[in-house]
Scaffold this active site. Sequence first.
Site, PDB file in Angstrom:
ATOM      1  N   GLY A 168       0.840  -1.194   0.000  1.00 36.91           N
ATOM      2  CA  GLY A 168       0.000   0.000   0.000  1.00 36.91           C
ATOM      3  C   GLY A 168       0.871   1.239   0.000  1.00 36.91           C
ATOM      4  N   CYS A 169       0.412   2.265   0.656  1.00 30.64           N
ATOM      5  CA  CYS A 169       1.133   3.525   0.712  1.00 30.64           C
ATOM      6  C   CYS A 169       2.505   3.342   1.354  1.00 30.64           C
ATOM      7  CB  CYS A 169       0.309   4.521   1.526  1.00 30.64           C
ATOM      8  SG  CYS A 169       1.146   6.079   1.824  1.00 30.64           S
ATOM      9  N   PHE A 170       3.541   3.819   0.698  1.00 33.64           N
ATOM     10  CA  PHE A 170       4.889   3.619   1.250  1.00 33.64           C
ATOM     11  C   PHE A 170       5.130   4.415   2.521  1.00 33.64           C
ATOM     12  CE2 PHE A 170       6.465   6.141  -2.726  1.00 33.64           C
ATOM     13  CZ  PHE A 170       5.967   7.341  -2.254  1.00 33.64           C
ATOM     14  N   TRP A 171       4.329   5.434   2.779  1.00 32.90           N
ATOM     15  CA  TRP A 171       4.486   6.173   4.043  1.00 32.90           C
ATOM     16  C   TRP A 171       4.239   5.238   5.227  1.00 32.90           C
ATOM     17  CZ3 TRP A 171       0.762  10.709   2.561  1.00 32.90           C
ATOM     18  CH2 TRP A 171       1.338  11.495   1.558  1.00 32.90           C
TER      19      TRP A 171
END
Length: 178
Positions: free
Chosen positions: A13-16
Amino acid sequence: MSKNIQITTIGGGCFWCTEAVFQEVKGVEKVVSGYAGGNAPGKPTYREICSGLTGHAEVIQITFDADIVSFEDILVIFLTTHNPTTLNRQGADVGTQYRSVIFYHDTNQQEIAEKVIANVQAYYADKIVTEINPLPIFYDAETYHQNYYRNNKSEGYCEYVITPKLATLRKLYADKLV
């Protein structure tokens, strides 16, 4: 003192979110947010990735000391801190750029990834859809994406998505965290 430094590249998902998770794990030396698995010519931009047209996934590249945290442990943490059973989606983030993927760096990593997924499958009612692919070119994401959570903890996305994820991580893996 000699170290057993290894590198892996994963997307959940979101790399953050994945970056924030692995920055907490003992033995992780470095986490770099980036893009991999697409077919656009040259280095893609975040805007191009978000379009879903390049085929790249948001990923992180983890440099770790395998004498402190094993590749298997990295994958178990990865597979239990995002939903590996949803195709091209993590929460409200939808698109191929948010797919669950393990990009292996060698055949040993490939074999371990296959075994870990088989073992972790028992904990999910739905089938794990995490891709296991050889690492293509890895591109670092733009500078403002690096250390995103650490630099933006009070931002809404961080407070409502990442902070609770880290709280769960601390409950499940307290012995493996810095």
